[in-house]
Scaffold this active site. Structure first.
Site, PDB file in Angstrom:
ATOM      1  N   PRO A 125       0.802  -1.225   0.000  1.00 22.30           N
ATOM      2  CG  PRO A 125      -0.978  -1.604   1.481  1.00 22.30           C
ATOM      3  CD  PRO A 125       0.321  -2.187   1.014  1.00 22.30           C
ATOM      4  CB  SER A 129       7.757   3.297  -8.185  1.00 19.71           C
ATOM      5  OG  SER A 129       6.681   3.198  -9.093  1.00 19.71           O
ATOM      6  CD  GLU A 364       6.560  -5.827 -14.969  1.00 14.68           C
ATOM      7  OE1 GLU A 364       7.742  -5.872 -14.622  1.00 14.68           O
ATOM      8  OE2 GLU A 364       5.814  -6.810 -14.986  1.00 14.68           O
TER       9      GLU A 364
END
Length: 385
Positions: A125, A129, A364
């Site tokens: 949460p 990144s 990603e």
């Protein structure tokens, strides 16, 4: 792989996608589920293990071969690729990059066959990144490890048989250090999965929160064994680099489909007595999208070659993922514009792809994270002040 064998694989995947999957895209989007028969076909075609070495039961594609396959997968709903993307990508690569030989022998054949689906449990949460903010912990209790924490937006979590879980094993280590990766099988006491997320797009690709409450795993659950303790971030970084090449290729495949849809619509849609393809402003939209697609494809192929050669495994994947995820968003936007009002209607492929494409700039590593990686590669220590 032998070039003729690769050509056969690409041809069979292309035929499968266009004949079997494309006709069901609207159903998949509406029902938020991939039909079981498509899942079984993907398993029988080896798609659950295309990036896993042949000695472990996979097809053993290198990056250059893999991106050509992913170009084909990108032609349809990204939910299909999501079925087996984690097995070949970020989850399976945890084992390929950091696992012991015993861990590889035990798990990779199961991933390659599709008997087991793996998830990659890194995001939290408050830690997306930037994994340095990761708060999930693992502490030694006798010979075992006890894990506590939560993970968010975990792809395939609702159907996962094992979750590659990243946890902080050294609370005193700064930043990205002191993190380890663990094999946590489904059904382990204390492991629970939240409800499926209701997303903007990519219906049929399931994500959910993962909760770990005093989850106890044995010492051999540490990826890499004793050598893997506090080495989790290095493993994750390598997995994500490979994943960025993969996602860039997926964006290229989707851009190809969007160009196809835009061209077909412009050729057949008429305004008055003329097809709209005869209008130069429409031609400009098509030309920009064709150019974007071709640039992305060339970049991905070159990035994959350098990745295979080991000459660029950080900056190149980041640049490819950054450019291609932004590129496919532009192509999707233009596709809706070419379609006009029809492009805003549910049931029209470009409307669905417009929603689906938005996610690629986020996972990603966001576009902004890719910018940081690219800049630091170019600027070196000066970028860090």
């Amino acid at each position: 792989m032998d070039p003729s064998d690769l050509a056969d694989v690409l041809a069979s995947v292309r035929a499968f996608i266009r004949a079997e999957v494309v006709p069901l895209e609207e159903q998949i989007d509406e029902q938020n589920e991939i039909p079981a028969r498509l899942v079984e076909q993907c398993k029988s075609m080896g798609l659950y293990g295309f990036a896993i070495p042949q000695r472990y039961g996979g097809l053993g594609l290198n990056a250059t071969e893999e991106v050509q396959l992913v170009f084909e997968l990108g032609w349809t709903t990204p939910a299909l690729r999501s079925l087996f993307g984690t097995n070949n990508g970020i989850a399976g690569h945890v084992l390929l990059e950091g696992g012991t030989e015993e861990q590889k022998k035990n798990w990779l054949p199961l991933l390659a066959s599709g008997e087991v689906t793996a998830s990659f449990g890194l995001t939290e949460p408050d830690a997306g990144s930037d994994p340095s903010a990761l708060t999930t912990t693992a502490r030694r209790v006798g010979p075992d490890w006890v894990i506590n924490g939560s993970k968010r937006y975990i792809t395939n979590a609702p159907i996962a048989d094992v979750i590659m879980t990243f946890a902080r094993t050294n609370p005193d280590a700064p930043g990205n250090r002191g993190i380890s990766a663990f094999l946590v099988p489904a059904g382990t006491p204390g492991l629970s999965i939240g409800p499926k997320d209701h997303k903007m797009g990519q219906f049929g690709a399931w994500t959910a929160d993962v909760h770990l409450d005093d989850v106890r795993v044995p010492a051999d659950a540490v990826i890499g064994g004793a050598d893997g303790i506090d080495n989790g971030f290095r493993i994750a970084a390598k997995c994500l680099a490979h994943g960025r090449v993969h996602i860039a290729a997926l964006c290229v495949g989707m851009a190809d489909r969007l160009v196809h849809e835009s061209v077909a619509f412009a050729q057949t849609r008429r305004a008055g007595e003329r097809p709209i393809a005869s209008f130069q402003l429409v031609q400009g939209l098509i030309a920009d999208s064709v150019t974007d697609y071709r640039a992305g494809r060339a970049l991905v192929l070159e990035t994959a070659r350098a990745f295979d050669a080991g000459t660029d495994t950080i900056g190149g994947p980041a640049a490819a993922k950054y450019f291609c995820s932004e590129m496919v968003g532009r192509v999707a936007d233009r596709a809706v514009q070419v379609h006009g009002g029809a492009g805003y209607m549910r049931g029209v492929p470009v409307e669905r792809f417009y929603r689906d494409a938005r996610l690629f700039r986020l996972y990603e590593g966001t576009s902004q994270i890719q910018q940081v990686i690219i800049a630091r590669e170019a600027l070196g220590e000066a970028a860090r002040g």
